[in-house]
Design an enzyme around this catalytic site. Structure first.
Site, PDB file in Angstrom:
ATOM      1  N   TYR A 259     -58.339  16.312  20.884  1.00 40.33           N
ATOM      2  CA  TYR A 259     -56.946  16.761  21.395  1.00 40.33           C
ATOM      3  C   TYR A 259     -55.869  16.316  20.390  1.00 40.33           C
ATOM      4  O   TYR A 259     -55.050  17.132  20.043  1.00 40.33           O
ATOM      5  CB  TYR A 259     -56.810  15.344  22.197  1.00 40.33           C
ATOM      6  CG  TYR A 259     -55.089  15.360  22.841  1.00 40.33           C
ATOM      7  CD1 TYR A 259     -54.695  16.153  23.580  1.00 40.33           C
ATOM      8  CD2 TYR A 259     -54.592  14.227  22.403  1.00 40.33           C
ATOM      9  CE1 TYR A 259     -53.299  15.786  24.217  1.00 40.33           C
ATOM     10  CE2 TYR A 259     -52.984  13.788  22.740  1.00 40.33           C
ATOM     11  CZ  TYR A 259     -52.540  14.946  23.361  1.00 40.33           C
ATOM     12  OH  TYR A 259     -51.141  14.787  23.932  1.00 40.33           O
TER      13      TYR A 259
ATOM     14  N   THR B 174     -47.481  14.238  19.527  1.00 36.84           N
ATOM     15  CA  THR B 174     -47.966  12.875  20.030  1.00 36.84           C
ATOM     16  C   THR B 174     -48.312  11.857  18.877  1.00 36.84           C
ATOM     17  O   THR B 174     -48.948  12.109  17.912  1.00 36.84           O
ATOM     18  CB  THR B 174     -49.166  13.295  21.004  1.00 36.84           C
ATOM     19  OG1 THR B 174     -49.702  11.906  21.055  1.00 36.84           O
ATOM     20  CG2 THR B 174     -49.997  14.101  20.244  1.00 36.84           C
TER      21      THR B 174
ATOM     22  N   LYS C 218     -53.113  18.735  18.254  1.00 38.24           N
ATOM     23  CA  LYS C 218     -51.667  18.644  18.343  1.00 38.24           C
ATOM     24  C   LYS C 218     -51.172  18.535  16.974  1.00 38.24           C
ATOM     25  O   LYS C 218     -49.870  18.919  16.657  1.00 38.24           O
ATOM     26  CB  LYS C 218     -51.439  17.401  19.014  1.00 38.24           C
ATOM     27  CG  LYS C 218     -51.683  17.367  20.516  1.00 38.24           C
ATOM     28  CD  LYS C 218     -50.484  18.056  21.232  1.00 38.24           C
ATOM     29  CE  LYS C 218     -50.399  18.185  22.878  1.00 38.24           C
ATOM     30  NZ  LYS C 218     -49.135  18.462  23.443  1.00 38.24           N
TER      31      LYS C 218
ATOM     32  N   GLU D  49     -50.711  10.194  19.077  1.00 43.26           N
ATOM     33  CA  GLU D  49     -52.368  10.374  18.860  1.00 43.26           C
ATOM     34  C   GLU D  49     -52.477  11.045  17.365  1.00 43.26           C
ATOM     35  O   GLU D  49     -53.748  10.711  16.972  1.00 43.26           O
ATOM     36  CB  GLU D  49     -52.876  11.294  19.926  1.00 43.26           C
ATOM     37  CG  GLU D  49     -53.182  10.538  20.859  1.00 43.26           C
ATOM     38  CD  GLU D  49     -54.616   9.515  21.028  1.00 43.26           C
ATOM     39  OE1 GLU D  49     -55.552   9.783  20.504  1.00 43.26           O
ATOM     40  OE2 GLU D  49     -54.379   8.262  21.265  1.00 43.26           O
TER      41      GLU D  49
HETATM   42  P1  NAP Z   1     -49.757  16.081  32.107  1.00 42.94           P
HETATM   43  O1  NAP Z   1     -49.177  15.369  33.349  1.00 42.94           O
HETATM   44  O2  NAP Z   1     -51.225  16.134  32.065  1.00 42.94           O
HETATM   45  O3  NAP Z   1     -49.344  17.735  32.393  1.00 42.94           O
HETATM   46  C1  NAP Z   1     -49.759  18.752  31.690  1.00 42.94           C
HETATM   47  C2  NAP Z   1     -49.181  19.972  32.094  1.00 42.94           C
HETATM   48  O4  NAP Z   1     -49.771  21.086  31.376  1.00 42.94           O
HETATM   49  C3  NAP Z   1     -49.539  20.461  33.513  1.00 42.94           C
HETATM   50  O5  NAP Z   1     -48.433  21.032  34.031  1.00 42.94           O
HETATM   51  C4  NAP Z   1     -50.422  21.292  33.573  1.00 42.94           C
HETATM   52  O6  NAP Z   1     -50.596  21.971  34.656  1.00 42.94           O
HETATM   53  C5  NAP Z   1     -50.142  22.187  32.339  1.00 42.94           C
HETATM   54  N1  NAP Z   1     -51.159  22.852  31.747  1.00 42.94           N
HETATM   55  C6  NAP Z   1     -52.540  22.349  31.200  1.00 42.94           C
HETATM   56  N2  NAP Z   1     -53.005  23.472  30.660  1.00 42.94           N
HETATM   57  C7  NAP Z   1     -52.366  24.600  30.975  1.00 42.94           C
HETATM   58  C8  NAP Z   1     -52.358  26.078  30.411  1.00 42.94           C
HETATM   59  N3  NAP Z   1     -53.252  26.714  29.987  1.00 42.94           N
HETATM   60  N4  NAP Z   1     -51.424  26.886  30.680  1.00 42.94           N
HETATM   61  C9  NAP Z   1     -50.061  26.457  31.409  1.00 42.94           C
HETATM   62  N5  NAP Z   1     -50.079  24.994  31.860  1.00 42.94           N
HETATM   63  C10 NAP Z   1     -50.898  24.184  31.366  1.00 42.94           C
HETATM   64  O7  NAP Z   1     -48.955  15.776  30.592  1.00 42.94           O
HETATM   65  P2  NAP Z   1     -47.751  15.012  30.480  1.00 42.94           P
HETATM   66  O8  NAP Z   1     -48.161  13.263  30.538  1.00 42.94           O
HETATM   67  O9  NAP Z   1     -46.691  15.348  31.584  1.00 42.94           O
HETATM   68  O10 NAP Z   1     -47.441  15.400  29.003  1.00 42.94           O
HETATM   69  C11 NAP Z   1     -46.757  16.391  28.640  1.00 42.94           C
HETATM   70  C12 NAP Z   1     -46.934  16.853  27.144  1.00 42.94           C
HETATM   71  O11 NAP Z   1     -46.644  15.920  26.409  1.00 42.94           O
HETATM   72  C13 NAP Z   1     -48.315  17.270  26.916  1.00 42.94           C
HETATM   73  O12 NAP Z   1     -48.330  18.248  25.969  1.00 42.94           O
HETATM   74  C14 NAP Z   1     -49.154  16.051  26.300  1.00 42.94           C
HETATM   75  O13 NAP Z   1     -50.077  16.277  25.343  1.00 42.94           O
HETATM   76  C15 NAP Z   1     -47.784  15.396  25.514  1.00 42.94           C
HETATM   77  N6  NAP Z   1     -47.617  13.701  25.347  1.00 42.94           N
HETATM   78  C16 NAP Z   1     -47.730  13.099  26.337  1.00 42.94           C
HETATM   79  C17 NAP Z   1     -47.460  11.801  26.067  1.00 42.94           C
HETATM   80  C18 NAP Z   1     -47.617  10.870  27.515  1.00 42.94           C
HETATM   81  O14 NAP Z   1     -47.905   9.642  27.190  1.00 42.94           O
HETATM   82  N7  NAP Z   1     -47.488  11.298  28.613  1.00 42.94           N
HETATM   83  C19 NAP Z   1     -47.314  11.466  24.800  1.00 42.94           C
HETATM   84  C20 NAP Z   1     -47.292  12.125  23.779  1.00 42.94           C
HETATM   85  C21 NAP Z   1     -47.152  13.551  23.909  1.00 42.94           C
HETATM   86  P3  NAP Z   1     -51.354  21.687  36.004  1.00 42.94           P
HETATM   87  O15 NAP Z   1     -50.517  21.100  36.826  1.00 42.94           O
HETATM   88  O16 NAP Z   1     -51.832  23.119  36.361  1.00 42.94           O
HETATM   89  O17 NAP Z   1     -52.655  20.891  35.660  1.00 42.94           O
HETATM   90  N1  GDD Z   2     -58.018   6.932  30.486  1.00 37.64           N
HETATM   91  C1  GDD Z   2     -58.801   5.541  30.324  1.00 37.64           C
HETATM   92  N2  GDD Z   2     -59.598   5.211  31.271  1.00 37.64           N
HETATM   93  N3  GDD Z   2     -58.388   4.866  29.182  1.00 37.64           N
HETATM   94  C2  GDD Z   2     -59.058   3.630  29.197  1.00 37.64           C
HETATM   95  C3  GDD Z   2     -59.986   3.103  30.101  1.00 37.64           C
HETATM   96  C4  GDD Z   2     -60.075   4.120  31.161  1.00 37.64           C
HETATM   97  O1  GDD Z   2     -60.618   3.662  32.200  1.00 37.64           O
HETATM   98  N4  GDD Z   2     -60.094   1.864  29.516  1.00 37.64           N
HETATM   99  C5  GDD Z   2     -59.837   1.436  28.678  1.00 37.64           C
HETATM  100  N5  GDD Z   2     -58.796   2.622  28.087  1.00 37.64           N
HETATM  101  C6  GDD Z   2     -58.151   2.855  26.887  1.00 37.64           C
HETATM  102  C7  GDD Z   2     -58.545   4.123  26.046  1.00 37.64           C
HETATM  103  O2  GDD Z   2     -59.674   4.116  25.448  1.00 37.64           O
HETATM  104  C8  GDD Z   2     -57.489   4.113  25.334  1.00 37.64           C
HETATM  105  O3  GDD Z   2     -57.394   3.525  24.005  1.00 37.64           O
HETATM  106  C9  GDD Z   2     -56.257   3.500  25.931  1.00 37.64           C
HETATM  107  O4  GDD Z   2     -56.955   2.842  27.075  1.00 37.64           O
HETATM  108  C10 GDD Z   2     -55.041   4.473  26.441  1.00 37.64           C
HETATM  109  O5  GDD Z   2     -55.888   5.597  27.080  1.00 37.64           O
HETATM  110  P1  GDD Z   2     -54.991   6.953  27.992  1.00 37.64           P
HETATM  111  O6  GDD Z   2     -54.167   6.157  29.179  1.00 37.64           O
HETATM  112  O7  GDD Z   2     -55.978   7.827  28.464  1.00 37.64           O
HETATM  113  O8  GDD Z   2     -54.072   7.364  27.035  1.00 37.64           O
HETATM  114  P2  GDD Z   2     -54.324   7.865  25.667  1.00 37.64           P
HETATM  115  O9  GDD Z   2     -53.525   6.789  24.706  1.00 37.64           O
HETATM  116  O10 GDD Z   2     -55.682   8.199  25.215  1.00 37.64           O
HETATM  117  O11 GDD Z   2     -53.426   9.082  25.633  1.00 37.64           O
HETATM  118  C11 GDD Z   2     -52.247   9.435  26.214  1.00 37.64           C
HETATM  119  O12 GDD Z   2     -51.048   9.018  25.127  1.00 37.64           O
HETATM  120  C12 GDD Z   2     -50.859   9.905  24.316  1.00 37.64           C
HETATM  121  C13 GDD Z   2     -49.750   9.399  23.379  1.00 37.64           C
HETATM  122  O13 GDD Z   2     -50.445   8.413  22.409  1.00 37.64           O
HETATM  123  C14 GDD Z   2     -52.028  10.815  26.778  1.00 37.64           C
HETATM  124  O14 GDD Z   2     -50.892  11.009  27.677  1.00 37.64           O
HETATM  125  C15 GDD Z   2     -51.909  11.766  25.707  1.00 37.64           C
HETATM  126  O15 GDD Z   2     -51.514  13.141  26.144  1.00 37.64           O
HETATM  127  C16 GDD Z   2     -50.774  11.342  24.869  1.00 37.64           C
HETATM  128  O16 GDD Z   2     -50.617  12.201  23.431  1.00 37.64           O
END
Ligand code: NAP
Ligand code: GDD
Length: 357
Positions: free
Chosen positions: A159, A135, A163, A137
């Site tokens: 987090y 990520t 990672k 992050e």
């Molecule tokens: P998500 O919607 O939160 O999905 C997370 C998944 O992990 C869910 O299926 C959850 O199961 C499962 N999980 C959590 N804890 C577990 C455990 N202990 N054992 C087995 N499964 C478990 O996340 P996402 O947005 O799809 O992201 C997918 C991956 O990419 C994550 O690793 C995240 O950190 C990474 N990532 C995401 C982004 C982004 O912007 N979306 C960016 C960079 C990296 P449940 O459904 O049961 O909760």
């Molecule tokens: N969640 C949330 N809720 N974030 C808020 C809010 C709120 O009410 N208001 C402002 N924010 C700001 C957070 O402080 C952060 O700076 C930004 O919005 C994005 O927050 P999130 O949408 O929670 O995502 P993230 O950037 O912290 O993390 C996501 O992206 C990562 C990749 O850069 C997640 O998907 C991580 O799993 C992923 O790795």
């Protein structure tokens, strides 16, 4: 001889896992997904993929297990013998990781280690490729902009720290055990399937509820945070491409465009005819509709983070050149498709609420 490729997805019930399962099934893969036992139904995002084929011919199978439980992972890998493993499972919420730091580390840092150990223990180093969901992050308090594959990490949350550990574990298994193991360093990607407590989905769902009369206004944290937001469906193709190369490698996936939370609010609300302007500063700042003077956005400090990632912007030139991967969906298109979906979710007809562009 059966030439059908077998994929194993952890995190299949999540946003990315569900799109990836769809993508791989369309490519003809036999897809196995890891699901964990929860007290409420957690398969809403993949329900439409189930039971398309008669028993015994199902190409999409789910198995109970948990990244916290080595035995469950090991025996599933023994049984499935996958060609590709996509490790997407994680405690993926940054803010929550401050409250559950040990748990987050157990799942996000030791989880991938357990999967990699199981690949080696089952003698699959030569035949099973591994993708790790790394990520942006990890760049945290960014040391250069835009971020590339060579930008040093500076993680700012439990987090992100977990990672970083997984990132290096992936590289170590590549170098020490010859596993075809790759990191996809993904910048934020969103969709109608995004979890409701991530900021983009929170905004689009709240907007729909405000229009449906189910909610008065939206409370947000840091409005100035800037992110490089793409569409999740574009990003799952990148995961697959990472594992189709002659050599394992690590890639950045991003759009190269950056917007603030404030920009996202304005864009989403403007699609439904609101003209959000800002008044006040700090925790007293509000966003109101210029046409009606109605306050629709307030700041609530409980959504601030102890240590914030202020800005993320990726340079995905390497992936564009080597993998020929390109993000297809613009910021405006992304916001539009999320708003449209959430209007439907709130029982509204998008045609009545979405202003023509
Ligand atoms: P998500 O919607 O939160 O999905 C997370 C998944 O992990 C869910 O299926 C959850 O199961 C499962 N999980 C959590 N804890 C577990 C455990 N202990 N054992 C087995 N499964 C478990 O996340 P996402 O947005 O799809 O992201 C997918 C991956 O990419 C994550 O690793 C995240 O950190 C990474 N990532 C995401 C982004 C982004 O912007 N979306 C960016 C960079 C990296 P449940 O459904 O049961 O909760
Ligand atoms: N969640 C949330 N809720 N974030 C808020 C809010 C709120 O009410 N208001 C402002 N924010 C700001 C957070 O402080 C952060 O700076 C930004 O919005 C994005 O927050 P999130 O949408 O929670 O995502 P993230 O950037 O912290 O993390 C996501 O992206 C990562 C990749 O850069 C997640 O998907 C991580 O799993 C992923 O790795």
């Amino acid at each position: 001889m059966n030439l059908q490729k077998i994929a194993f997805i952890t995190g299949v019930t999540g946003q990315d896992g569900s799109y990836l399962a769809e993508f791989l099934l369309k490519k003809g893969y036999h897809v196995h997904g890891l699901v964990r036992r929860t007290s409420t139904f957690n398969r809403g995002r993949i329900e439409h993929l189930r039971n398309k084929n008669p028993p015994g011919k199902n190409t999409f199978e789910l198995h109970y297990g948990d990244l916290l439980d080595f035995q469950s992972i090991d025996s599933l890998i023994t049984h499935i013998r996958p060609n590709e493993i996509y490790n997407l499972a994680a405690q993926s919420h940054v803010a929550v990781s401050f409250d559950t730091s040990e748990y987050t580390s157990q799942v996000n840092a030791l989880g991938p280690l357990r999967v990699l150990q199981a690949i080696v223990a089952n003698g699959l180093s030569e035949t099973c490729r591994f993708y790790q969901a790394s990520t942006s992050e990890m760049f945290g308090k960014v040391l250069e902009t835009p971020q590339t594959e060579t930008t040093p990490f500076s993680p700012r949350s439990p987090y992100a720290i977990s990672k970083v550990s997984a990132y290096w574990t992936t590289i170590n298994y590549r170098e020490a055990f010859n596993v075809f193991a790759c990191n996809g360093i993904m910048f934020n990607h969103e969709s109608p399937r995004r979890g409701e407590n991530f900021v983009t989905r929170k905004i689009t769902l709240s907007l729909a509820k405000i229009l449906a009369g189910q909610q008065e206004k939206i409370f947000l944290g840091n409005l100035d945070a800037r992110r490089d937001w793409g569409f999740a469906k574009d990003y799952v193709e990148a995961m697959w491409l990472s594992l189709q190369q002659p050599q394992p490698d690590d890639f950045i996936f991003s759009t190269g465009q950056q917007y603030s939370v404030r920009d996202f609010v304005r864009e989403a609300f403007s699609l439904c005819g609101f003209d959000i302007v800002w008044r006040g500063s700090g925790t007293d700042e509000v966003g109101f509709d210029k046409n009606t003077n109605r306050v629709l956005v307030e700041v609530n400090p409980s959504f601030f983070r102890l240590t914030e990632v202020d800005t993320l912007l990726g340079d995905s030139s390497k992936a564009q050149n080597i993998l020929n991967w390109h993000p297809k969906t613009t910021f405006k298109e992304l916001v539009n498709l999320m708003v449209e979906s959430d209007l439907k979710e709130a029982g509204l007809d998008p045609r009545k609420f979405l202003k023509p562009c």
